[in-house]
Every structure is written in C-alpha cells, then in structure tokens.
Design a protein around this motif. Sequence first.
Motif, PDB file in Angstrom:
ATOM      1  N   UNK A 121      71.762  39.969  62.215  1.00 33.06           N
ATOM      2  CA  UNK A 121      71.529  41.527  62.808  1.00 33.06           C
ATOM      3  C   UNK A 121      71.601  42.473  61.821  1.00 33.06           C
ATOM      4  N   UNK A 122      71.962  42.292  60.519  1.00 30.47           N
ATOM      5  CA  UNK A 122      71.825  43.227  59.623  1.00 30.47           C
ATOM      6  C   UNK A 122      72.852  44.421  59.926  1.00 30.47           C
ATOM      7  N   UNK A 123      72.741  45.378  58.940  1.00 30.23           N
ATOM      8  CA  UNK A 123      73.780  46.760  58.842  1.00 30.23           C
ATOM      9  C   UNK A 123      73.668  47.231  60.191  1.00 30.23           C
ATOM     10  N   UNK A 124      72.466  47.523  61.012  1.00 32.18           N
ATOM     11  CA  UNK A 124      72.297  48.272  62.059  1.00 32.18           C
ATOM     12  C   UNK A 124      72.871  47.307  63.273  1.00 32.18           C
ATOM     13  N   UNK A 125      73.010  46.083  63.236  1.00 28.28           N
ATOM     14  CA  UNK A 125      73.646  45.047  64.049  1.00 28.28           C
ATOM     15  C   UNK A 125      75.139  45.091  64.175  1.00 28.28           C
ATOM     16  N   UNK A 126      75.787  45.828  63.023  1.00 26.41           N
ATOM     17  CA  UNK A 126      77.304  45.764  63.190  1.00 26.41           C
ATOM     18  C   UNK A 126      77.597  46.735  64.043  1.00 26.41           C
ATOM     19  N   UNK A 127      78.485  46.282  65.048  1.00 27.87           N
ATOM     20  CA  UNK A 127      79.019  47.333  65.865  1.00 27.87           C
ATOM     21  C   UNK A 127      80.196  48.278  65.738  1.00 27.87           C
ATOM     22  N   UNK A 128      80.919  47.785  64.658  1.00 25.72           N
ATOM     23  CA  UNK A 128      82.351  48.333  64.416  1.00 25.72           C
ATOM     24  C   UNK A 128      81.917  49.283  63.162  1.00 25.72           C
ATOM     25  N   UNK A 129      82.358  50.469  63.018  1.00 24.05           N
ATOM     26  CA  UNK A 129      82.160  51.465  61.949  1.00 24.05           C
ATOM     27  C   UNK A 129      82.997  50.916  60.906  1.00 24.05           C
ATOM     28  N   UNK A 130      84.172  50.398  61.349  1.00 25.12           N
ATOM     29  CA  UNK A 130      85.100  49.960  60.134  1.00 25.12           C
ATOM     30  C   UNK A 130      84.249  48.736  59.426  1.00 25.12           C
ATOM     31  N   UNK A 131      83.620  47.786  60.188  1.00 22.49           N
ATOM     32  CA  UNK A 131      82.792  46.653  59.593  1.00 22.49           C
ATOM     33  C   UNK A 131      81.748  47.265  58.319  1.00 22.49           C
ATOM     34  N   UNK A 132      81.262  48.352  59.005  1.00 22.23           N
ATOM     35  CA  UNK A 132      80.116  49.017  58.002  1.00 22.23           C
ATOM     36  C   UNK A 132      80.686  49.744  56.775  1.00 22.23           C
ATOM     37  N   UNK A 133      82.045  50.337  57.069  1.00 19.31           N
ATOM     38  CA  UNK A 133      82.351  50.810  55.891  1.00 19.31           C
ATOM     39  C   UNK A 133      83.199  50.108  54.878  1.00 19.31           C
ATOM     40  N   UNK A 134      83.386  48.841  55.206  1.00 20.23           N
ATOM     41  CA  UNK A 134      84.058  47.820  54.318  1.00 20.23           C
ATOM     42  C   UNK A 134      82.584  47.448  53.272  1.00 20.23           C
ATOM     43  N   UNK A 135      81.399  47.365  53.882  1.00 20.57           N
ATOM     44  CA  UNK A 135      80.354  47.035  53.247  1.00 20.57           C
ATOM     45  C   UNK A 135      79.954  48.169  52.238  1.00 20.57           C
ATOM     46  N   UNK A 136      80.088  49.390  52.464  1.00 24.43           N
ATOM     47  CA  UNK A 136      80.024  50.577  51.854  1.00 24.43           C
ATOM     48  C   UNK A 136      80.818  50.751  50.901  1.00 24.43           C
ATOM     49  N   UNK A 137      82.102  50.477  51.036  1.00 25.24           N
ATOM     50  CA  UNK A 137      83.141  50.501  49.814  1.00 25.24           C
ATOM     51  C   UNK A 137      82.717  49.390  48.807  1.00 25.24           C
ATOM     52  N   UNK A 138      82.078  48.275  49.155  1.00 23.64           N
ATOM     53  CA  UNK A 138      81.785  47.352  48.237  1.00 23.64           C
ATOM     54  C   UNK A 138      80.561  47.593  47.306  1.00 23.64           C
ATOM     55  N   UNK A 139      79.907  48.623  47.858  1.00 19.48           N
ATOM     56  CA  UNK A 139      78.661  49.111  47.004  1.00 19.48           C
ATOM     57  C   UNK A 139      78.412  50.588  46.493  1.00 19.48           C
TER      58      UNK A 139
END
Length: 189
Positions: A121-139
Amino acid sequence: MVTIFNRNPDLAEPNPGGKGMSRRDLLKSGGTASLGAILIISGSSIIHPQFAWGLETTNLEPQTMATLIQMARDIYPHDHVPDRFYAVAVKPYDAKAGEDPKTKKLIVDGVADLDKRAGKGGYLGLGWEEDRLTILRKIEDTPFFQTVRGGLVTGLYNQKDLWPLFGYEGESFSKGGYIARGFSDIEWL
C-alpha cells in the motif's frame, strides 16, 4: 488511469490491490461518505474534489507528488491547514526535477524508499500518522528528507494566504509598526 486515495481508512474498505480506492469502490460506497478524505490522481494531475483544488505535474508522477504532499503534512502537521497549501509547498520539487536530473532521482528514489519501508500500500496507504512518523524518523538524516524538510520551511510558511489561518497579519512596517499595534499586548502568549 485514475487512482483514488482514501486518506481516512475507517471510511471505506481498502482496495485489495493496495493502490487506493478504485472508481468502482467509490461508486459502490455512494461517493459521498468519504469525498472529503480523498485525492484523485488522473494522468498528470492530482485533484481534491471537496476543496476544488488541483495540482498538475510535469516532471514527477502524480503518485510521487501525492506522497510528497502527505510527507509535508506529516513533517509540519497543522490539522486546520488544507492540503492545497501543502501542495503549493511541494510544487517546486516538480519544477526542480525537470531542471536537474539529480534532484529528480533524489525525489523519486526517496519516495520509492518511503513506499518500500511502508510495505503493501506504500506510504500513502498507511492509515495512522504514527506509522508514517516512525518511517520519517528512520530517514530524517537522509539527503532526501533534509531536502524536502528544508524546502517546506519557506514553501509552506511563506504563503500569504496561509498566514490568516495562524493569526499572523504579516509585516507591520507598512501598517505603522508594532508599537501602536500590539507591542504591549500579551494576549497572544
């Protein structure tokens, strides 16, 4: 091809293919239940039907631009700021991608990395903001993240149409300065 991204996964069933909501799914749901929470990507455009704005892309794929818009919202989150301001803030990356192949590669590869890290589903497919922020913290130390974040500071906050949403009236010199216009007013604190 038209791809419809439902930004609120609680409002509709996800598409089994993981690429957003299909036109058929939109029509089956009545089209009105989640109209405020979708982005429609068609050809070289991103369209937000509820707030009547669109963004045409020339050098980057609309999917890439939609991901940048979501990334911008996640980096500088303001619930009261409509997506159109974030779209204006990331639009220069489309122009830069046409001028500089290195910039285009940086953005395309960076978005591909976000999608890979996000899984199905990719980045846009992540429904929860916290899940996206976890990825952003890694990069956050990567050149891709730093480039996007750095451009957003001015790209987002230098939009005069956005200032009233934050209660900022703009510079004061042309209005007589701050001394007579709130210098000693502490209500904002």
